[in-house]
Design an enzyme around this catalytic site. Structure first.
Site, PDB file in Angstrom:
ATOM      1  N   THR A 123    -124.204 -51.233 -81.101  1.00 41.80           N
ATOM      2  CA  THR A 123    -124.799 -52.565 -81.095  1.00 41.80           C
ATOM      3  C   THR A 123    -124.063 -53.510 -82.039  1.00 41.80           C
ATOM      4  OG1 THR A 123    -126.799 -53.739 -81.794  1.00 41.80           O
ATOM      5  CG2 THR A 123    -126.440 -51.618 -82.801  1.00 41.80           C
ATOM      6  N   ASP A 124    -124.161 -54.798 -81.745  1.00 42.05           N
ATOM      7  CA  ASP A 124    -123.588 -55.798 -82.668  1.00 42.05           C
ATOM      8  C   ASP A 124    -124.368 -55.870 -83.983  1.00 42.05           C
ATOM      9  OD1 ASP A 124    -125.898 -57.018 -81.676  1.00 42.05           O
ATOM     10  OD2 ASP A 124    -124.890 -58.837 -80.979  1.00 42.05           O
ATOM     11  N   GLU A 125    -125.573 -55.283 -83.999  1.00 39.47           N
ATOM     12  CA  GLU A 125    -126.407 -55.388 -85.215  1.00 39.47           C
ATOM     13  C   GLU A 125    -125.815 -54.645 -86.404  1.00 39.47           C
ATOM     14  OE1 GLU A 125    -130.526 -54.692 -84.800  1.00 39.47           O
ATOM     15  OE2 GLU A 125    -130.665 -55.770 -82.919  1.00 39.47           O
ATOM     16  N   TYR A 141    -133.321 -49.503 -87.859  1.00 41.91           N
ATOM     17  CA  TYR A 141    -132.624 -49.260 -86.581  1.00 41.91           C
ATOM     18  C   TYR A 141    -131.122 -49.479 -86.726  1.00 41.91           C
ATOM     19  CZ  TYR A 141    -130.482 -50.561 -82.136  1.00 41.91           C
ATOM     20  OH  TYR A 141    -129.606 -50.681 -81.077  1.00 41.91           O
ATOM     21  N   LYS A 193    -127.770 -46.930 -86.443  1.00 43.64           N
ATOM     22  CA  LYS A 193    -126.681 -47.120 -85.474  1.00 43.64           C
ATOM     23  C   LYS A 193    -125.350 -47.223 -86.213  1.00 43.64           C
ATOM     24  CE  LYS A 193    -126.852 -47.476 -81.580  1.00 43.64           C
ATOM     25  NZ  LYS A 193    -126.862 -46.446 -80.482  1.00 43.64           N
ATOM     26  N   ASN A 232    -128.898 -57.286 -74.424  1.00 42.27           N
ATOM     27  CA  ASN A 232    -128.915 -57.157 -72.964  1.00 42.27           C
ATOM     28  C   ASN A 232    -130.236 -57.652 -72.378  1.00 42.27           C
ATOM     29  OD1 ASN A 232    -126.974 -54.304 -71.936  1.00 42.27           O
ATOM     30  ND2 ASN A 232    -126.756 -55.404 -73.842  1.00 42.27           N
TER      31      ASN A 232
HETATM   32  P1  NAD Z   1    -134.118 -47.714 -74.480  1.00 43.12           P
HETATM   33  O1  NAD Z   1    -135.030 -47.584 -75.654  1.00 43.12           O
HETATM   34  O2  NAD Z   1    -134.554 -48.514 -73.311  1.00 43.12           O
HETATM   35  O3  NAD Z   1    -133.733 -46.259 -73.927  1.00 43.12           O
HETATM   36  C1  NAD Z   1    -133.419 -45.196 -74.766  1.00 43.12           C
HETATM   37  C2  NAD Z   1    -133.453 -43.910 -73.943  1.00 43.12           C
HETATM   38  O4  NAD Z   1    -133.078 -42.823 -74.811  1.00 43.12           O
HETATM   39  C3  NAD Z   1    -134.841 -43.581 -73.379  1.00 43.12           C
HETATM   40  O5  NAD Z   1    -134.740 -43.173 -72.046  1.00 43.12           O
HETATM   41  C4  NAD Z   1    -135.319 -42.432 -74.265  1.00 43.12           C
HETATM   42  O6  NAD Z   1    -136.217 -41.561 -73.612  1.00 43.12           O
HETATM   43  C5  NAD Z   1    -134.005 -41.754 -74.624  1.00 43.12           C
HETATM   44  N1  NAD Z   1    -134.083 -40.978 -75.866  1.00 43.12           N
HETATM   45  C6  NAD Z   1    -134.580 -41.411 -77.072  1.00 43.12           C
HETATM   46  N2  NAD Z   1    -134.509 -40.416 -77.975  1.00 43.12           N
HETATM   47  C7  NAD Z   1    -133.920 -39.349 -77.344  1.00 43.12           C
HETATM   48  C8  NAD Z   1    -133.556 -38.053 -77.766  1.00 43.12           C
HETATM   49  N3  NAD Z   1    -133.777 -37.625 -79.014  1.00 43.12           N
HETATM   50  N4  NAD Z   1    -132.983 -37.224 -76.862  1.00 43.12           N
HETATM   51  C9  NAD Z   1    -132.764 -37.639 -75.586  1.00 43.12           C
HETATM   52  N5  NAD Z   1    -133.085 -38.864 -75.134  1.00 43.12           N
HETATM   53  C10 NAD Z   1    -133.666 -39.710 -76.015  1.00 43.12           C
HETATM   54  O7  NAD Z   1    -132.761 -48.253 -75.083  1.00 43.12           O
HETATM   55  P2  NAD Z   1    -131.690 -49.265 -74.451  1.00 43.12           P
HETATM   56  O8  NAD Z   1    -132.107 -50.641 -74.749  1.00 43.12           O
HETATM   57  O9  NAD Z   1    -131.410 -48.840 -73.062  1.00 43.12           O
HETATM   58  O10 NAD Z   1    -130.435 -48.937 -75.387  1.00 43.12           O
HETATM   59  C11 NAD Z   1    -129.504 -47.929 -75.012  1.00 43.12           C
HETATM   60  C12 NAD Z   1    -128.386 -47.885 -76.026  1.00 43.12           C
HETATM   61  O11 NAD Z   1    -127.739 -49.137 -76.087  1.00 43.12           O
HETATM   62  C13 NAD Z   1    -128.852 -47.594 -77.452  1.00 43.12           C
HETATM   63  O12 NAD Z   1    -127.902 -46.753 -78.052  1.00 43.12           O
HETATM   64  C14 NAD Z   1    -128.866 -48.959 -78.125  1.00 43.12           C
HETATM   65  O13 NAD Z   1    -128.638 -48.833 -79.502  1.00 43.12           O
HETATM   66  C15 NAD Z   1    -127.709 -49.616 -77.427  1.00 43.12           C
HETATM   67  N6  NAD Z   1    -127.730 -51.089 -77.323  1.00 43.12           N
HETATM   68  C16 NAD Z   1    -128.832 -51.718 -76.799  1.00 43.12           C
HETATM   69  C17 NAD Z   1    -128.804 -53.098 -76.628  1.00 43.12           C
HETATM   70  C18 NAD Z   1    -129.980 -53.839 -76.024  1.00 43.12           C
HETATM   71  O14 NAD Z   1    -129.952 -55.060 -75.964  1.00 43.12           O
HETATM   72  N7  NAD Z   1    -131.023 -53.167 -75.550  1.00 43.12           N
HETATM   73  C19 NAD Z   1    -127.670 -53.822 -77.025  1.00 43.12           C
HETATM   74  C20 NAD Z   1    -126.580 -53.137 -77.574  1.00 43.12           C
HETATM   75  C21 NAD Z   1    -126.620 -51.767 -77.698  1.00 43.12           C
HETATM   76  O1  DAU Z   2    -128.158 -57.134 -80.537  1.00 43.66           O
HETATM   77  C1  DAU Z   2    -128.318 -55.926 -79.853  1.00 43.66           C
HETATM   78  C2  DAU Z   2    -129.722 -55.412 -80.074  1.00 43.66           C
HETATM   79  O2  DAU Z   2    -130.581 -56.236 -79.294  1.00 43.66           O
HETATM   80  C3  DAU Z   2    -129.890 -53.948 -79.684  1.00 43.66           C
HETATM   81  O3  DAU Z   2    -129.114 -53.153 -80.552  1.00 43.66           O
HETATM   82  C4  DAU Z   2    -131.347 -53.514 -79.768  1.00 43.66           C
HETATM   83  O4  DAU Z   2    -131.488 -52.194 -79.295  1.00 43.66           O
HETATM   84  C5  DAU Z   2    -132.171 -54.453 -78.914  1.00 43.66           C
HETATM   85  O5  DAU Z   2    -133.551 -54.132 -79.047  1.00 43.66           O
HETATM   86  C6  DAU Z   2    -131.948 -55.900 -79.346  1.00 43.66           C
HETATM   87  O6  DAU Z   2    -132.450 -56.112 -80.680  1.00 43.66           O
HETATM   88  P1  DAU Z   2    -133.311 -57.429 -81.055  1.00 43.66           P
HETATM   89  O7  DAU Z   2    -134.144 -57.102 -82.219  1.00 43.66           O
HETATM   90  O8  DAU Z   2    -132.418 -58.616 -81.114  1.00 43.66           O
HETATM   91  O9  DAU Z   2    -134.179 -57.543 -79.689  1.00 43.66           O
HETATM   92  P2  DAU Z   2    -135.708 -57.921 -79.406  1.00 43.66           P
HETATM   93  O10 DAU Z   2    -135.840 -58.007 -77.928  1.00 43.66           O
HETATM   94  O11 DAU Z   2    -136.658 -57.039 -80.130  1.00 43.66           O
HETATM   95  O12 DAU Z   2    -135.841 -59.375 -80.029  1.00 43.66           O
HETATM   96  C7  DAU Z   2    -134.976 -60.434 -79.636  1.00 43.66           C
HETATM   97  C8  DAU Z   2    -135.316 -61.646 -80.482  1.00 43.66           C
HETATM   98  O13 DAU Z   2    -136.613 -62.126 -80.097  1.00 43.66           O
HETATM   99  C9  DAU Z   2    -135.401 -61.340 -81.963  1.00 43.66           C
HETATM  100  O14 DAU Z   2    -134.895 -62.458 -82.680  1.00 43.66           O
HETATM  101  C10 DAU Z   2    -136.899 -61.181 -82.223  1.00 43.66           C
HETATM  102  C11 DAU Z   2    -137.513 -62.130 -81.217  1.00 43.66           C
HETATM  103  N1  DAU Z   2    -138.850 -61.743 -80.685  1.00 43.66           N
HETATM  104  C12 DAU Z   2    -139.022 -60.475 -80.232  1.00 43.66           C
HETATM  105  C13 DAU Z   2    -140.232 -60.091 -79.676  1.00 43.66           C
HETATM  106  C14 DAU Z   2    -140.447 -58.676 -79.187  1.00 43.66           C
HETATM  107  C15 DAU Z   2    -139.864 -62.681 -80.574  1.00 43.66           C
HETATM  108  O15 DAU Z   2    -139.704 -63.863 -80.983  1.00 43.66           O
HETATM  109  N2  DAU Z   2    -141.058 -62.318 -80.035  1.00 43.66           N
HETATM  110  C16 DAU Z   2    -141.283 -61.053 -79.562  1.00 43.66           C
HETATM  111  O16 DAU Z   2    -142.396 -60.777 -79.057  1.00 43.66           O
END
Ligand code: NAD
Ligand code: DAU
Length: 346
Positions: free
Chosen positions: A121-123, A148, A152, A178
């Site tokens: 992640t960019d975080e 979190y 990562k 995403n």
């Molecule tokens: P998500 O929470 O939707 O899915 C995570 C999946 O991992 C789930 O299916 C869960 O059951 C599985 N999992 C969790 N713990 C596990 C374990 N111990 N063993 C096996 N499976 C396990 O997450 P996501 O949003 O799809 O993110 C996927 C990856 O992308 C993560 O590594 C996250 O850090 C990274 N990422 C997410 C975003 C975003 O915007 N969501 C952006 C950048 C990177």
């Molecule tokens: O940048 C990549 C990351 O993006 C990933 O690594 C994480 O897995 C993914 O969850 C996401 O992290 P954020 O914390 O940015 O995503 P989230 O959807 O939780 O929140 C996006 C923004 O919206 C953040 O600034 C918090 C705000 N927010 C979130 C929720 C759930 C709100 O204002 N209201 C809400 O109810």
């Protein structure tokens, strides 16, 4: 690459990546997923059984991981605890899955000399000021803010160490926020869409000035597939689609697209330690691998995502109830003494 192991394949991005692979390759895919609250096998509906094996198990289970890694040509590692808010209230699963789980996979790919791609992640880079002209690059120092993002960051550093010390053939990608189908309703965009569909006012944290760099999940998938096939082992690639928007603007766009008053939302307690802004410079990926995002019109992408949630209530309605109950508890904990709103857990 004929046999690909996808960890976290029942989660949001993992499932979208599996659908992408089915469309763009003839690989056989095995998913390894422990089905936490965030995993949902229904996200893989429609995938031909001949092309997909599903293993329900944990990435910290070393014998299982070894058995699945050994016949694979590549591992794409999505499995993680992924939600910042949860990490503030219960960090332990983040350490176990994100750190120990990644270590377990690294040891297996090292033993069997299997190509590894680590999804990050960019975080890990922390946050930027709103007026900072710089964006994150692969040389930006690590400075994670939350439990979190710190786990990562730790997992990325493990991958780098296994590359340097043991010659593991690994790449890393750090992607921005995403959005798209199959995203858990705890996350910002689907939470607000499903709130509106359920007749509940959307919830904006704090001022709403926080900026996220949005990318459609299909563009994340296409970038990962390019890196897996043509990336240089040992390298880190940043993935982003120049999609910076503040949360207030995104929420207004959703409300308008859904035919609601753009002011019809509630402001709620801010997230402790809330990162202000993320911004990705993806020029290495564009120049070295020629990758281009296909979805840069956020309004069109949101409209498509809204339609998906409207048409697939069955997919999210149970998770919605549980998620909103969790948010009520988290709100109550924020209001209680002990966890302050400046990010100090004391
Ligand atoms: P998500 O929470 O939707 O899915 C995570 C999946 O991992 C789930 O299916 C869960 O059951 C599985 N999992 C969790 N713990 C596990 C374990 N111990 N063993 C096996 N499976 C396990 O997450 P996501 O949003 O799809 O993110 C996927 C990856 O992308 C993560 O590594 C996250 O850090 C990274 N990422 C997410 C975003 C975003 O915007 N969501 C952006 C950048 C990177
Ligand atoms: O940048 C990549 C990351 O993006 C990933 O690594 C994480 O897995 C993914 O969850 C996401 O992290 P954020 O914390 O940015 O995503 P989230 O959807 O939780 O929140 C996006 C923004 O919206 C953040 O600034 C918090 C705000 N927010 C979130 C929720 C759930 C709100 O204002 N209201 C809400 O109810």
């Amino acid at each position: 690459m004929k046999r690909i192991l996808v960890t976290g394949g029942a989660g949001f991005i993992g499932a979208n990546f599996v659908h992408y692979l089915i469309e763009h390759s003839d690989a056989h895919i095995t998913i390894l997923d422990s089905l936490t609250y965030a995993g949902n096998l229904a996200s893989l509906r429609g995938i031909p059984a001949a092309q997909l094996s599903t293993v329900i198990g944990d990435i910290t289970d070393a014998p299982l991981v070894d058995e699945l890694v050994s016949p694979s040509d590549a591992v794409v590692h999505f499995a993680a605890e992924s939600h910042n808010d949860n990490s503030l209230f219960d960090p332990r699963p983040f350490l176990e899955t994100n750190v120990v789980g990644t270590y377990t996979l690294l040891e297996a790919v090292r033993r069997h000399d299997v190509r590894f791609h680590h999804i990050s992640t960019d975080e890990v880079y922390g946050d930027l000021e709103l007026d900072d002209p710089n964006r994150f690059t692969d040389t930006t120092p690590y400075n994670p803010s939350s439990p979190y993002s710190s786990t990562k960051a730790a997992s990325d550093l493990l991958v780098r160490a296994w590359v340097r010390s043991f010659g593991v053939r690994a790449t890393i990608s750090n992607c921005s926020n995403n959005y798209g189908p199959y995203q858990h309703v705890e996350k910002f965009i689907p939470r607000q869409i499903t709130n509106i569909l359920a007749g509940v006012r959307p919830k904006l944290y704090g001022s709403g000035h926080n900026v996220r760099d949005w990318i459609h999940v299909d563009d994340h998938s296409s970038a990962v597939w390019e890196i897996l096939r043509r990336g240089t082992p040992g390298r880190t690639y940043l993935i982003g689609a120049d999609g910076e928007r503040n949360n207030h603007d995104v929420l207004e766009m959703i409300l308008v697209l859904m035919g609601r008053d753009p002011a019809a939302f509630d402001t709620v307690t801010d997230r402790p330690g809330h990162d202000l802004r993320y911004a990705i410079d993806a020029s290495v990926l564009r120049e070295e691998l020629g990758w281009r995002p296909a979805h840069q019109d956020l309004s069109a992408g949101l409209a498509q995502t809204i339609s998906w949630y409207r048409d697939n209530t069955w997919w999210w309605k149970d998770a919605k109830v549980a998620t909103e109950e969790r948010y009520v508890l988290q709100e109550a904990m924020l209001a209680a003494p002990g966890l302050h709103n400046d990010g100090d857990a004391s």
